[in-house]
Design a protein around this motif. Structure first.
Motif: not given
Length: 95
Positions: A11-16, A71-74
């Motif tokens: 992701g780049y535009v909405f959620t990274t 840990q995944p992080v957005s």
């Protein structure tokens, strides 16, 4: 703590999306107590954005052994922040 990294995964535009990961070593002469890792992410200006605690794998380290955490992080977790942040980690004994 040997190191902590933040890798962009999607992701780049909405959620990274990112993954915060690293390694911990037992440099002592006895087995560790059960260990978790506290992850703190802050904006470049130092404002807190995200905090969590994740288990170390394996949770107990023998002398000389290393363990890993991830840990995944957005950007949703980071209060909308996409690029201007940093994360650090510190091992803590589980209670």
């Amino acid at each position: 703590l040997l190191f902590t990294r933040i890798d962009h995964t999607a992701g780049y535009v909405f959620t990274t999306h990112y993954v915060v990961w690293g390694k911990v070593a037992n440099t002592g002469g006895t087995p560790s107590k059960p260990i978790s890792v506290q992850i703190n992410c802050n904006s470049n200006s130092g404002a807190p954005l995200y905090t969590t605690t994740v288990p170390l794998r394996p949770g107990v380290l023998q002398p000389g052994d290393t363990g890993e955490f991830s840990q995944p992080v957005s950007s949703n977790d980071l209060q909308g922040t996409k690029y201007n942040f940093d994360c650090n980690a510190k091992p803590i004994e589980r209670k």
